[in-house]
Design an enzyme around this catalytic site. Structure first.
Site, PDB file in Angstrom:
ATOM      1  N   GLU A 145      -3.392   7.756  -4.157  1.00  0.00           N
ATOM      2  CA  GLU A 145      -3.939   7.396  -5.383  1.00  0.00           C
ATOM      3  C   GLU A 145      -5.213   7.915  -5.955  1.00  0.00           C
ATOM      4  OE1 GLU A 145      -4.209   2.984  -5.188  1.00  0.00           O
ATOM      5  OE2 GLU A 145      -1.995   2.743  -4.595  1.00  0.00           O
TER       6      GLU A 145
ATOM      7  N   ARG B 140       0.880  -1.045   0.055  1.00  0.00           N
ATOM      8  CA  ARG B 140       0.033   0.065   0.053  1.00  0.00           C
ATOM      9  C   ARG B 140       0.962   1.256  -0.060  1.00  0.00           C
ATOM     10  NH1 ARG B 140      -3.698  -2.830  -1.448  1.00  0.00           N
ATOM     11  NH2 ARG B 140      -5.696  -3.050  -0.250  1.00  0.00           N
TER      12      ARG B 140
ATOM     13  N   HIS C 182      -1.890   0.854  -9.757  1.00  0.00           N
ATOM     14  CA  HIS C 182      -2.391  -0.162  -8.629  1.00  0.00           C
ATOM     15  C   HIS C 182      -3.034  -1.548  -9.310  1.00  0.00           C
ATOM     16  CE1 HIS C 182      -4.191  -0.567  -4.241  1.00  0.00           C
ATOM     17  NE2 HIS C 182      -3.831  -1.874  -4.973  1.00  0.00           N
TER      18      HIS C 182
END
Ligand code: GLV
Length: 388
Positions: free
Chosen positions: A336, A307, A354
């Site tokens: 993000e 993450r 991602h």
């Protein structure tokens, strides 16, 4: 099916269940339902055998839901399932067959919509970007379960869920291979400058001269933060490249032959490639800080498939810009989809949006798992992959 099985036995059983007309009346005959559009028959069988052999505890459900869609479970049709953001059209389609799916992103007046449906919403389907925070949970007094279309549940307020008796599920195991594959892909991309080489060819620069030499991966020491399912899968792959493996985790795992370091700084000082593969919790936030980055040093490479908030991004950016870190392969970021623009011009950095579990095969199996957890919950059966 419990325990072990041989490939032929499983293949036969799968096909016989899939073709049974009453078990799953709504999918394409002869083909496991969600793979029918994306894979040919041989690919489907290979994928099933692979998932089956790597995830024996999940073996009963691939390609064949045991439970019935809402036409045969009419009591489920009135259950409101809230999806805050789009994540998979296949998942939407399967949820719509069974429940009253409420797609929050499609409505202009979200607070009013939540108020209007608060008495029917009994489930939330979140993902890595949109979970269920305390504010949303408070707005949904009838919420019973949050089923996350992700392995990480850091966007779900787990304490609030525990406090209110709300169940939480995730999608472990089924995405492990893809995420580990991507960690190795990122490592190769950074060390061998794959993306930069591709740009070199496309821009016509090759005609003016050969690309410069890069760095070998085989034999480099790979350090892994977090030796859970994904960390172990990364280790297994890196072993295939003859890489010595070292790791940091809260406790040593003496049953494994890998070298354990009791701190991330020591791990970073003793490896060439540092891979972040642990869950995001309060303890692991900024686990890669300036000290760790400096320990990894100007020849070291950081790979983050965990993450964004695992890494102090401002420190990472300055280390890369100043040449204090050798390179980075990043699939995740602190905010993000915002990515620090200072990284865009750096050839030793590979940036992905991602996509760790982002393959058709894996996302569809993840979707099945979300649906089956919801069905299990509302049929008062044990959850398949409970977190809370
Ligand atoms: O990031 C993806 C996941 O947690 O599954």
């Amino acid at each position: 099916m419990a325990g072990h099985y041989n490939t032929l036995g499983f293949g036969c059983k799968l096909i016989s269940i899939c073709l049974h007309p009453t078990r799953r009346p709504h999918f394409t005959p002869f083909l496991p339902f969600h793979w029918s559009s994306s894979l040919n028959t041989t690919q489907q069988q290979t994928a099933v055998h692979h998932y089956q052999s790597t995830n024996p505890n999940l073996s009963h459900r691939f390609g064949c839901h045991q439970s019935k869609p809402s036409t045969e479970n009419p009591t489920m049709e009135s259950i409101g399932v809230l999806m805050p953001a789009p994540m998979s059209s296949y998942l939407e389609q399967e949820l719509e067959k069974r429940f009253n799916l409420l797609k929050l992103w499609t409505v202009p007046q979200k607070p009013q919509f939540l108020k209007d449906h608060s008495s029917s919403i009994r489930a939330v389907v979140g993902n890595a970007g949109n979970g269920a925070d305390a504010e949303l949970i408070e707005k949904l007094p009838k919420l019973e379960i949050v089923a996350s279309f992700s392995v990480g549940v850091d966007k779900v307020d787990l304490n609030k869920c525990r406090e209110k008796g709300i169940r939480v599920t995730n999608t472990p195991d089924v995405l492990t291979d893809d995420v580990a594959d991507l960690a190795i892909g990122l490592t190769l991309a950074v060390l061998r400058r794959l993306c930069e080489c591709d740009r070199y060819v496309r821009s016509g620069q090759w005609k003016k001269g050969d690309y410069k030499l890069t760095t070998k991966f085989t034999g480099k020491t790979v350090g892994i933060i977090g030796l859970g399912r994904i960390g172990k899968a990364v280790a297994k792959r890196a072993e295939g490249f003859s890489c010595p493996i070292a790791y940091y985790s809260r406790t040593a795992k003496p049953e494994l032959k890998y070298k354990y370091y009791p701190s991330v700084v020591e791990l970073a000082s003793n490896c060439d490639v540092l891979v972040v593969a642990c869950p995001l919790t309060e303890e692991t936030r900024h686990i890669v800080n300036r000290e760790v980055i400096d320990a990894l040093g100007p020849k070291g490479v950081l790979i983050n498939i965990g993450r964004g908030p695992h890494v102090d991004e401002a420190e990472l950016v300055s280390a890369l810009v100043e040449g204090r870190l050798g390179g980075a392969g990043l699939d995740v970021y602190e905010k993000e989809p915002e990515v620090p623009e200072q990284l865009f011009g750096l050839e030793n950095v590979v940036l992905l949006p991602h996509v760790g579990s982002g393959t058709v095969e894996t996302r569809n199996v993840m979707a099945d798992l979300v649906v089956e957890n919801l069905e299990a919950h509302f049929l008062k059966k044990p959850l398949l992959t409970p977190v809370v």
